[in-house]
Design a protein around this motif. Structure first.
Motif, short mmCIF file in Angstrom:
data_model
loop_
_atom_site.label_atom_id
_atom_site.label_comp_id
_atom_site.label_asym_id
_atom_site.label_seq_id
_atom_site.Cartn_x
_atom_site.Cartn_y
_atom_site.Cartn_z
N GLU A 145 58.37 23.82 -62.97
CA GLU A 145 59.76 23.37 -62.85
C GLU A 145 60.55 24.27 -61.92
O GLU A 145 61.40 23.80 -61.15
CB GLU A 145 60.41 23.35 -64.24
N TYR A 165 65.17 20.00 -62.29
CA TYR A 165 64.87 18.95 -63.26
C TYR A 165 66.08 18.05 -63.47
O TYR A 165 65.98 16.81 -63.38
CB TYR A 165 64.43 19.57 -64.58
N ARG A 202 66.49 14.14 -62.16
CA ARG A 202 66.68 13.14 -63.22
C ARG A 202 67.99 12.38 -63.03
O ARG A 202 68.04 11.16 -63.17
CB ARG A 202 66.66 13.84 -64.58
N ILE A 205 56.52 20.24 -65.00
CA ILE A 205 57.08 18.90 -64.96
C ILE A 205 56.12 17.95 -64.25
O ILE A 205 55.32 18.36 -63.40
CB ILE A 205 58.45 18.87 -64.23
N ARG A 221 59.26 16.32 -68.41
CA ARG A 221 58.64 17.60 -68.71
C ARG A 221 57.25 17.37 -69.32
O ARG A 221 57.02 16.37 -70.00
CB ARG A 221 59.52 18.43 -69.65
#
Length: 342
Positions: A124, A89, A93, A159, A107
């Protein structure tokens, strides 16, 4: 020697190294559980993996293992230090925020929603892939979330990922897999599929695609982009999976504990690829091998307050069993066989 720390439930990824014979005799897999059971680990190069299978407390203890190794030998090589790495994640990002990958991510929860469509939903952690089809708009996304919940799958741990891929002119989607071992960037494979979910499919390989893959491995055209992605994630070991569409690098993930390529008994048409990869991977491991005092054991004590957690976890139970077994062996009376001689 090179120590690769893995979760006890995910040791199969290194089997191909073990089966490759003496070429990888300097590489050994060590489970996190065994470190806690013995409160010690062998010295040598340290490679940490399987972060998606460790909870927050276990990650901190893994970081303490790395620091114990550094304290024992300041010159030791530590790859993927658990205190520094970015997991899926945070890595995706950060890559998007830096403008290095078009794949946005959020999320699945009640207060955050995707802003850029289409998307798909996945867990995730883990490697199970998409749990939905491609969702083209907010209504489709909301319906998919509701359906997941109705099927007993909570939002936590899931996610929404921006879908970014397109097939080449031949109709095939391509997913590239490139290894990093220390400072070496090594293309491992090109995978093909008519579906947007690209997994290995031997039936799709023909002479043309086999030749294309070999050229890719030799030329390593995405080396700088891949190295940059690993550097963003503070990772020095693993495999990056990505696509390149219209010269745009789109990172899917970096797997810290990848399955290595088959080095023998594979298809004859890919024999040249296997030989080339074996040579490159052997050289990469040799370059990070830390042999100073590799026969020594480094003692380890879990830091507080995680010591109490370790004592009641599965790892702690295994440690206690090990202590009891050693104590029992020390106190067990020696059985002497009576001689028949007078």
């Amino acid at each position: 020697m090179i120590n690769i720390f893995v979760h006890s439930g995910n040791r199969h990824t290194l089997k191909r190294l073990a089966r490759a014979g003496s070429s990888f005799s300097n590489v050994r897999a060590i489970t996190y559980r065994d470190v806690f059971r013995n409160l010690a680990f062998p010295s040598g190069t340290m490679i940490f993996t399987d972060f998606d299978l460790l909870n927050a407390r276990e990650m901190e203890v893994a970081a303490a293992i790395a620091e114990a190794a550094r304290k024992s030998d300041p010159a030791v090589k530590i790859l993927n230090h658990p205190a520094h790495v970015l997991e899926r994640y945070d890595l995706l990002r950060m890559m998007h925020l830096k403008g290095l990958s078009p794949i946005s991510i959020c999320r699945v929860n009640d207060y955050e929603q995707p802003q850029d469509f289409p998307v798909f939903i996945r867990a995730e952690d883990g490697a199970n892939g998409p749990e939905t089809g491609i969702l083209d708009d907010l209504n489709a996304y909301r319906a998919a979330v509701s359906e997941l919940r109705e099927n007993g799958k909570p939002a936590k741990g899931r996610i929404a990922v921006k879908f970014h891929a397109q097939p080449n002119r031949d109709g095939y989607f391509r997913k590239f897999g490139v290894l990093r071992i220390g400072d070496r960037i090594i293309p491992q494979h090109v995978q093909y599929s008519k579906s947007w979910v690209v997994k290995s499919n031997k039936q799709l390989r023909d002479d043309e695609r086999t030749a294309e893959e070999l050229v890719y491995i030799r030329e390593n055209p995405h080396r700088d982009l891949v190295e940059q992605a690993f550097d963003v994630g503070n990772l020095q070991f693993g495999r990056a999976d990505f696509a390149v569409d219209d010269d745009q690098f789109a990172l899917f993930e970096i797997n810290s504990n990848p399955t290595f390529p088959r080095f023998h008994l594979g298809s004859p048409e890919r024999a040249e690829r296997r030989a080339l990869l074996r040579e490159k991977i052997v050289e990469a491991f040799a370059a990070i091998d830390h042999r100073e005092g590799y026969r020594q054991m480094v003692r380890f004590t879990p830091p507080m307050p995680y010591r109490d957690y370790v004592s009641v976890s599965e790892w702690g139970v295994m440690h206690k069993l090990g202590l009891y077994l050693r104590l029992w062996r020390r106190t067990k009376p020696v059985q002497r066989t009576q001689s028949s001689d007078p």
